[in-house]
Design a protein around this motif. Sequence first.
Motif, short mmCIF file in Angstrom:
data_model
loop_
_atom_site.label_atom_id
_atom_site.label_comp_id
_atom_site.label_asym_id
_atom_site.label_seq_id
_atom_site.Cartn_x
_atom_site.Cartn_y
_atom_site.Cartn_z
N ASN A 224 -1.51 111.79 35.41
CA ASN A 224 -1.82 110.93 34.26
C ASN A 224 -1.05 111.40 33.03
O ASN A 224 -1.56 112.14 32.19
CB ASN A 224 -3.33 110.94 33.99
N LYS A 225 0.20 110.98 32.95
CA LYS A 225 1.06 111.39 31.83
C LYS A 225 1.88 110.20 31.35
O LYS A 225 2.16 109.27 32.11
CB LYS A 225 2.00 112.52 32.25
N ALA A 226 2.25 110.24 30.09
CA ALA A 226 3.14 109.23 29.51
C ALA A 226 4.58 109.70 29.66
O ALA A 226 4.89 110.86 29.41
CB ALA A 226 2.81 109.02 28.04
N ALA A 227 5.45 108.79 30.09
CA ALA A 227 6.87 109.12 30.24
C ALA A 227 7.56 109.10 28.88
O ALA A 227 7.20 108.32 28.00
CB ALA A 227 7.54 108.13 31.19
N PRO A 228 8.58 109.95 28.69
CA PRO A 228 9.31 109.99 27.41
C PRO A 228 10.33 108.85 27.31
O PRO A 228 10.97 108.48 28.30
CB PRO A 228 10.01 111.34 27.46
N HIS A 229 10.49 108.30 26.10
CA HIS A 229 11.43 107.21 25.87
C HIS A 229 12.19 107.43 24.56
O HIS A 229 11.69 108.08 23.64
CB HIS A 229 10.70 105.86 25.77
N THR A 230 13.39 106.88 24.52
CA THR A 230 14.16 106.85 23.29
C THR A 230 14.91 105.53 23.23
O THR A 230 14.82 104.71 24.14
CB THR A 230 15.14 108.05 23.20
N ILE A 231 15.63 105.32 22.13
CA ILE A 231 16.46 104.12 21.99
C ILE A 231 17.91 104.57 21.94
O ILE A 231 18.30 105.38 21.10
CB ILE A 231 16.10 103.32 20.73
N ALA A 232 18.71 104.09 22.88
CA ALA A 232 20.13 104.43 22.97
C ALA A 232 20.93 103.14 23.10
O ALA A 232 20.60 102.31 23.95
CB ALA A 232 20.40 105.36 24.15
N ASP A 233 21.95 103.00 22.26
CA ASP A 233 22.78 101.78 22.26
C ASP A 233 21.93 100.52 22.12
O ASP A 233 22.19 99.49 22.75
CB ASP A 233 23.63 101.70 23.53
N GLY A 234 20.87 100.62 21.32
CA GLY A 234 20.02 99.47 21.07
C GLY A 234 19.02 99.17 22.15
O GLY A 234 18.25 98.21 22.03
N ARG A 235 18.97 99.98 23.20
CA ARG A 235 18.06 99.74 24.32
C ARG A 235 16.99 100.82 24.39
O ARG A 235 17.29 101.99 24.21
CB ARG A 235 18.82 99.70 25.65
N LEU A 236 15.77 100.39 24.64
CA LEU A 236 14.68 101.33 24.89
C LEU A 236 14.80 101.81 26.33
O LEU A 236 14.82 101.00 27.26
CB LEU A 236 13.33 100.65 24.67
N ILE A 237 14.90 103.12 26.52
CA ILE A 237 15.08 103.68 27.86
C ILE A 237 14.15 104.86 28.09
O ILE A 237 13.78 105.57 27.15
CB ILE A 237 16.54 104.13 28.11
N ALA A 238 13.76 105.05 29.34
CA ALA A 238 13.05 106.27 29.73
C ALA A 238 14.08 107.39 29.87
O ALA A 238 15.21 107.16 30.31
CB ALA A 238 12.30 106.06 31.03
N ILE A 239 13.71 108.58 29.48
CA ILE A 239 14.61 109.73 29.55
C ILE A 239 13.94 110.85 30.33
O ILE A 239 12.73 110.84 30.54
CB ILE A 239 15.02 110.23 28.15
N PRO A 240 14.72 111.85 30.78
CA PRO A 240 14.12 112.95 31.55
C PRO A 240 13.14 113.78 30.70
O PRO A 240 13.25 113.85 29.48
CB PRO A 240 15.34 113.80 31.94
N PHE A 241 12.18 114.39 31.38
CA PHE A 241 11.28 115.33 30.71
C PHE A 241 12.10 116.54 30.26
O PHE A 241 12.95 117.04 31.00
CB PHE A 241 10.18 115.79 31.66
N CYS A 242 11.87 116.98 29.04
CA CYS A 242 12.65 118.13 28.56
C CYS A 242 11.95 119.44 28.92
O CYS A 242 10.72 119.50 29.05
CB CYS A 242 12.87 118.05 27.05
#
Length: 512
Positions: free
Chosen positions: A229-247
């Motif tokens: 039960n965890k929330a995935a990390p997201h950022t905005i790159a090149d205008g798109r909202l994307i999921a990114i790897p866990f740091c």
Amino acid sequence: MTKTVKLLSLCFILSTGQLFAQNINRNNFFKDSIDAYINRALTNWRIPGAAVCIVKDGRIILMKGYGVKELGLNNKVDPNTLFMIGSNTKAFTATALAMLEAEHKLSLDDKVTKYIPSFKLNDKLAGDDARIRDLLCHRLGFQTFQGDFTYWTSNLSRQEVIEKMAHVKAVYPFRAKWGYTNAAFLTAGEVITRVTDRSWESFVKDRIFAPLGMGSTLALSKDFPMVINKAAPHTIADGRLIAIPFCQIDNLAPAASMSSSVNDMSKWAMAQLDNGKVGPRQVIAADAISATRQPQDIVGDVHHINGWSSVQLYGLGFFLQDYAGHRMVMHDGAVNGYLSSVTLIPDLRLGIIVLTNNDQNALYDALRWEITDAYLKMPYRDYSDTFLARFKNNNAVEQLKDKKLRDSVALNLRPALSLSAYAGQYFSDLYGNMTIEQGGENNDLQMRFEHHPKMYAHLQSIGNNRFYVTFSDPEFGRAVFPFTVQNGRVTSVRVKVDDEIEYTPYDFKKVK
């Protein structure tokens, strides 16, 4: 982090905010309006999910999840969903050390070298005299985030990070100015280990998490991906909202590695607001709670959108400021893909916790002020839309700058020297080794870093020994790297990552 949210019409933003304001009843905000406010804001900010908790007078007023854990999936956030909380970790580390002081096992004014004899700073006198308190209130003389490019998501161990601090050339004199320093909190965590003969993560788990009932909270980032039960990390790159790897940031664990839920964080907030008590039990010494809230440094002026101004101070792991005659104790947390805020107003016995899983938003901050103003029965100001308008305007400016650079790349401007002249091995006294090599589809230059083996930077000429650079990890941003050339030979390059990682540039000298 480069912010590239698509610009919407400012008139649309303001008009929709005004229409929504007509439906806000300050007396019933939490019962009638807050869900609509948050859900609308998630859409406008492009945040997949959030969790919000309000505690007042020892009771839960609101504890709820909103949106989804991951973009494109119908897995809803709930009160037990874990988010990384970033620098909200710092208050736990500072509180742990204040607890040890209350137990007479150390003094916050002890020298760091008493417990870590090898501790050094570039300024020898500063390193010799640095106290535990200095570590916890960011006054080593470093510029905010200085050194973090070297440390953040790197393969360095905790001990290697502490050793690297001796290579950071402080921008300010020792104790002269506040400068936010993640590695200082790592060092403070190592003091806990030296005093107790147990790891920082073991101490906070057994002495804080367990007695408060924070059974789901994790101290280390390495454990987070295994949670269901965890929330995935997201950022905005090149205008798109994307999921990114866990740091992975356990080399800075006492500064930023924790993950928690609003359910667990409500217990932390309620104990903080009850001077360390859980029911009749004194879990955290009242003296320890008080110690973390004593002002140590002046951070700077704060100007609120209602026209009020105040001075922001820093205690030990907490920011402090006065607002409408009330002392606020708070901190934000930013880590790849997540933003969070924790706010305490002790005299109102009010606590506000906001967790989000997009690292490019200000909703976590807007809700702090919206909820506070509602309790103080102040006029509705729609902080979310006001912050959003500013955010999008700033992004439009940054996008224009980036477009001009990409247009320069499209001109196919030849570098002053052959590409092979820029290739080779480089060295920074702080960071270490970096290599530039030719390769890829267009035989462009690629820069690879010793302590970030999974990351590279793509270099494209824009003329005059300058290259437009895009990092493979969007968190490190885009920039222009200028090379220094003497007598027809490359001697160095200036490397700059995104300001959200570090403001200070690095000069890498060519060694081969």
